[in-house]
Design a protein around this motif. Structure first.
Motif, PDB file in Angstrom:
ATOM      1  N   ARG A 244     -57.153  67.650  11.793  1.00  0.00           N
ATOM      2  CA  ARG A 244     -55.986  67.765  11.170  1.00  0.00           C
ATOM      3  C   ARG A 244     -56.102  67.850   9.548  1.00  0.00           C
ATOM      4  O   ARG A 244     -55.216  68.651   9.011  1.00  0.00           O
ATOM      5  CB  ARG A 244     -55.280  66.406  11.342  1.00  0.00           C
ATOM      6  CG  ARG A 244     -54.547  66.181  12.637  1.00  0.00           C
ATOM      7  CD  ARG A 244     -54.077  64.707  12.830  1.00  0.00           C
ATOM      8  NE  ARG A 244     -53.586  64.766  14.267  1.00  0.00           N
ATOM      9  CZ  ARG A 244     -53.554  63.881  15.046  1.00  0.00           C
ATOM     10  NH1 ARG A 244     -53.715  62.424  14.473  1.00  0.00           N
ATOM     11  NH2 ARG A 244     -52.835  63.605  16.184  1.00  0.00           N
TER      12      ARG A 244
ATOM     13  N   ASN B 145     -45.559  71.758  11.051  1.00  0.00           N
ATOM     14  CA  ASN B 145     -46.726  70.890  11.262  1.00  0.00           C
ATOM     15  C   ASN B 145     -48.140  71.427  10.923  1.00  0.00           C
ATOM     16  O   ASN B 145     -48.704  71.877  12.151  1.00  0.00           O
ATOM     17  CB  ASN B 145     -46.717  70.100  12.670  1.00  0.00           C
ATOM     18  CG  ASN B 145     -45.394  69.498  12.874  1.00  0.00           C
ATOM     19  OD1 ASN B 145     -45.011  68.325  12.132  1.00  0.00           O
ATOM     20  ND2 ASN B 145     -44.856  69.343  14.033  1.00  0.00           N
TER      21      ASN B 145
ATOM     22  N   ARG C 201     -51.034  70.785  12.846  1.00  0.00           N
ATOM     23  CA  ARG C 201     -51.336  71.150  14.215  1.00  0.00           C
ATOM     24  C   ARG C 201     -51.267  72.770  14.411  1.00  0.00           C
ATOM     25  O   ARG C 201     -50.813  73.130  15.142  1.00  0.00           O
ATOM     26  CB  ARG C 201     -49.943  70.586  15.140  1.00  0.00           C
ATOM     27  CG  ARG C 201     -50.174  69.020  15.100  1.00  0.00           C
ATOM     28  CD  ARG C 201     -49.196  68.470  16.193  1.00  0.00           C
ATOM     29  NE  ARG C 201     -49.174  69.130  17.422  1.00  0.00           N
ATOM     30  CZ  ARG C 201     -48.598  69.161  18.387  1.00  0.00           C
ATOM     31  NH1 ARG C 201     -47.387  68.347  18.362  1.00  0.00           N
ATOM     32  NH2 ARG C 201     -48.648  69.796  19.600  1.00  0.00           N
TER      33      ARG C 201
END
Lengths: 228, 212
Positions: B20, B85, B88
């Motif tokens: 991440r 995001n 992701r």
């Protein structure tokens, strides 16, 4: 999706089986994009799957034995007049012909081969003979040599328990005779529990794989018992 | 009074946390015009995306072309827009790869994207996988040894039912009278043992079966 979830829910195997739910599959593939270890695990599971499937059918195990003249051994047996004559009739006679060192099993030794055992069992068709019993070692491979008749392009063999409702335990089509017009069918011993079986032999004259119609040739009953 | 300590039931997935952070850094870098971030993107995600594309289309050469297209599209978008995001990024790339593969199926002749993306040159022709060079006979040998090393017939039956007959866990546990824990343990051990056997095969350079 974290690694705990993947491990506990056996996602690798379910992914290969194509049984992940849509949300699970998305999350799993998202992880696959960045997780090299997961790619390796999948690769390994694919090898295991392919290997087990190949072992289950295991025709490779008798394709071209090296260092062991199976053809000569079988030729010797078939040279016995009553067996040679018997080949054109229907019913079963079985001989336990011997033990073959499985030539494709590698141990990294000097010859590269191990002592894995394979029972070679000619399954000849003889009218009027009683059903014989094969002694099966569940830790070894059993090769059934099926004598073929007629002029077919290829054959299909189905083995099932001797019960009309039984599901086949082994089916393979596109088989061609290997040695002396015999089909060699190799099975792990533990696939043949003690009991009565029927081997159905069918043949096709079609060479196009998409257009094969099989004709029934014969059913060969046989019986297995656990080797002592 | 004794202090209560919470013990996590699961090990922490540090790789996921790392991913991440790395993904967010790559996204920010590409948006800021950092070419090193584009190279990092290609290097980090090539293996997984290629594997996915290969599974979908089953052709190595086409998978490589589609992988390049995927990176071209992704980099162009990441340069111009901010994604929702960034941590992701893998999911974002997967979405592009799937669309690229689907569109490729519809197009009769593939035309390469004309965009110049230097980082895409990093995409290798082939991505060697750990067990890629293990011959079929060696895989069979490893399977045979694995089965021989499993003394309990029921445990071997688990492998056969799962990998050969494609049965699911519940079906197998019901048929063999197993609990879930035992099933997981047998599989885990079998795979670990198989990995060792396969790793040995990778290093056995002198095994070259001559089947001709």
């Amino acid at each position: 999706m974290d690694s705990n979830y993947i491990e506990q829910h056996l996602l690798i195997d379910r992914y290969l089986q194509g049984t992940l739910k849509e949300g699970e599959k998305d999350a799993f593939e998202e992880r696959l994009v960045w997780d090299q270890e997961l790619v390796d695990e999948l690769d390994l599971a694919e090898h295991l799957r392919e290997g087990l499937r190949a072992a289950a059918t295991a025709r490779e195990y008798v394709a071209k034995p090296r260092g062991f003249n199976l053809a000569a051994m079988v030729a010797g047996m078939f040279a016995v007049p009553q067996y040679a004559a018997a080949a054109s009739f229907v019913l079963a006679v079985m001989l336990t012909a011997g033990v073959l060192l499985n030539p494709f099993v590698n141990t990294g030794g000097s010859q590269g081969y191990t002592t894995a055992q394979t029972e070679i069992v000619p399954l000849l068709a003889v009218r009027g003979a009683s059903i014989s019993t094969i002694n099966v070692d569940e830790n070894a491979w059993t090769v059934l040599l099926v004598d073929v008749m007629g002029n077919y392009a290829s054959y299909r063999v189905t083995i099932r328990k001797d019960d009309p409702a039984a599901e086949p335990i082994w089916v393979q089509d596109g088989l061609t005779p290997t040695y002396l017009d015999a089909l060699a069918i190799s099975m792990p011993g533990d696939a043949l529990d003690a009991g009565r079986y029927v081997l159905s032999l069918e043949g096709t004259t079609e060479s196009d794989p998409g257009d094969k119609k099989y004709e029934q040739i014969q059913d060969i009953p046989f019986e297995t018992a656990a080797a002592e | 009074m004794a202090k209560a300590t919470l013990i996590p039931l699961h090990k922490q997935d540090s790789a996921l946390e790392e991913e991440r952070r790395t993904a967010a850094r790559i996204v920010r870098g590409i948006h800021d015009g950092d070419s090193a971030a584009e190279t990092a993107l290609v290097e980090r995600y090539s293996t997984g995306l290629r594997y996915l594309l290969m599974r979908r289309i089953g052709d190595e050469e086409r998978a490589r072309d589609l992988l390049q297209d995927t990176f071209c599209i992704a980099i162009a978008k990441l340069r111009e827009t901010e994604i929702e995001n960034p941590e992701r990024l893998a999911g974002y790339l997967r979405g592009i790869a799937i669309r690229v593969a689907m569109n490729d199926g519809r197009r009769r002749n593939r035309e390469p994207y004309l965009m110049e993306v230097e980082a895409v040159a990093q995409v290798k022709d082939r991505e060697p996988r750990q067990f890629e060079h293990v011959a079929r006979e060696q895989t069979l040998s490893a399977v045979h040894k694995l089965l021989k090393s499993m003394p309990v017939k029921r445990d071997r039956e688990i492998l056969t039912r799962l990998y050969v007959r494609d049965q699911d866990k519940q079906e197998i546990c019901d048929a063999l009278g197993l609990d879930s824990l035992h099933y997981n343990r047998v599989l885990f051990r079998a795979k670990r043992r198989f990995r060792k056997l396969m790793e040995k095969s990778v290093h056995t350079a002198d095994f070259a079966p001559n089947l001709g």
